[in-house]
Design a protein around this motif. Structure first.
Motif, short mmCIF file in Angstrom:
data_model
loop_
_atom_site.label_atom_id
_atom_site.label_comp_id
_atom_site.label_asym_id
_atom_site.label_seq_id
_atom_site.Cartn_x
_atom_site.Cartn_y
_atom_site.Cartn_z
N ASP A 226 0.81 -1.22 0.00
CA ASP A 226 0.00 0.00 0.00
C ASP A 226 0.84 1.27 0.00
OD1 ASP A 226 1.01 -0.03 2.55
OD2 ASP A 226 -0.93 -0.10 3.57
N GLY A 227 2.18 1.13 0.00
CA GLY A 227 3.04 2.30 -0.06
C GLY A 227 3.19 3.06 1.25
N THR A 228 2.77 2.50 2.37
CA THR A 228 2.86 3.20 3.65
C THR A 228 4.27 3.22 4.22
OG1 THR A 228 2.13 1.15 4.73
CG2 THR A 228 0.47 2.85 4.33
N LEU A 229 5.18 2.41 3.66
CA LEU A 229 6.58 2.45 4.06
C LEU A 229 7.44 1.97 2.89
CD1 LEU A 229 8.50 3.04 6.46
CD2 LEU A 229 8.38 0.60 7.02
N GLY A 230 8.49 2.72 2.57
CA GLY A 230 9.37 2.33 1.48
C GLY A 230 8.69 2.44 0.12
N ARG A 231 9.11 1.56 -0.80
CA ARG A 231 8.52 1.58 -2.14
C ARG A 231 7.11 1.00 -2.12
NH1 ARG A 231 13.06 -1.04 -6.23
NH2 ARG A 231 14.91 -0.66 -4.94
N LYS A 232 6.25 1.54 -2.95
CA LYS A 232 4.93 0.93 -3.15
C LYS A 232 5.10 -0.12 -4.25
CE LYS A 232 0.06 1.84 -4.09
NZ LYS A 232 -0.98 2.85 -4.41
N SER A 233 5.35 -1.35 -3.83
CA SER A 233 5.70 -2.39 -4.79
C SER A 233 5.69 -3.74 -4.09
CB SER A 233 7.10 -2.12 -5.36
OG SER A 233 7.59 -3.22 -6.10
N LEU A 234 5.46 -4.79 -4.86
CA LEU A 234 5.73 -6.13 -4.37
C LEU A 234 7.24 -6.28 -4.24
CD1 LEU A 234 3.26 -8.27 -6.55
CD2 LEU A 234 2.94 -7.50 -4.19
#
Length: 271
Positions: free
Chosen positions: A173-181
């Motif tokens: 969900d992008g709440t920490l770090g990259r928004k990515s798998l």
């Protein structure tokens, strides 16, 4: 008492993230040094329910003068772990282990890449500790890709920051770090690593490992993964944790995660 079965005393048992707990246990000095990737079977001493133990990867360990200490990182998943979460310091646990095989290390490799999803950080954190402190691998050559659904599910970040210089945090969900798998994040960075000079280690949900297999095979990377499966005995007797694996003859075979694993070569797993 059966071989490799010990009574441990809980030193602390804290919720470090919602529904995720870190338990520290004191064990007799005869407890063997756990290798990265190995696990223990845990039961609450004196209780008949739940009957079966719970397999939990060793997160860290240290040897004292007259005892050993291990840390277990676990999430609430059912009745057994719910009971464990309510235990306080001084409570006793029956610990069987260390069990299973470990990750193979390659000190000559220029780069080490760890890819962890959720609670899969536990065995990889122990491996990072082993490579850094026992093997002497330079922290600047250790790259950790740490993923979870949200910031409240990221585990082990403080500990990993002391072992690896390059930590790549990913959240769905992008709440920490990259928004990515986490697998997609590694795929974008993959050109930074030479397949022949890079050791890749992973642990996480099956969907993550299946996706990782599709990314790594065409690029020529070798990867060792620790599989998460339900276990009844932890010693290979019940065959309850069998998975499909390609053997040395490239033939279909069933392997027991508890006895033949939990660490396997990623390319050998039949999805």
């Amino acid at each position: 008492m059966a071989k490799d079965l010990y009574i441990g005393e809980i030193l602390s048992n804290e919720e470090v993230q919602p529904k995720n707990f870190l338990m520290k246990i004191a064990l007799p000095s005869s407890f063997a040094d756990p290798l990265p990737g190995q696990f223990v079977m845990v039961r609450i001493a004196g209780l008949s329910e739940p009957f079966l133990g719970r397999p939990i990867s060793v997160y860290s360990w240290r040897r004292r003068r007259s005892s050993a200490e291990i840390e277990l990182l676990y999430r609430l998943a059912g009745k057994g772990t719910q009971i464990m979460a309510g235990l306080i310091g001084g409570s006793q646990l029956a610990i069987h282990g260390p069990l299973g095989c470990s990750y193979e290390v390659f000190p000559e490799k220029e780069n080490i890449v760890f890819i962890a999803g959720g609670i899969g950080v536990a065995p990889l954190a122990l491996l990072a500790q082993y490579l850094c402190k026992d093997v002497g691998h330079p922290p600047e050559q250790m790259n950790f890709y740490l993923g979870a659904q949200t910031s409240g599910s990221i585990l082990g970040l403080d500990r990993l920051s002391k072992l690896c210089d390059n930590i790549h945090v990913c959240t769905d969900d992008g709440t920490l770090g990259r928004k990515s798998l986490v697998t997609q994040a590694f795929q974008k960075d993959m050109k930074k690593y030479h397949p022949g000079q890079t050791a890749v280690y992973a642990c996480g949900p099956k969907a993550m490992l299946r996706a990782l297999a599709g990314i790594l095979k065409p690029a020529g990377f070798q990867c060792q993964v620790s599989l998460e499966e339900r276990m009844a005995c932890g010693t290979g007797a019940c065959m309850g944790c069998a998975v499909a694996i390609k053997n040395q003859a490239e033939e279909f075979a069933y392997k027991r995660v508890c006895k033949d694993g939990p660490v396997f070569n990623l390319q050998d797993i039949i999805w």
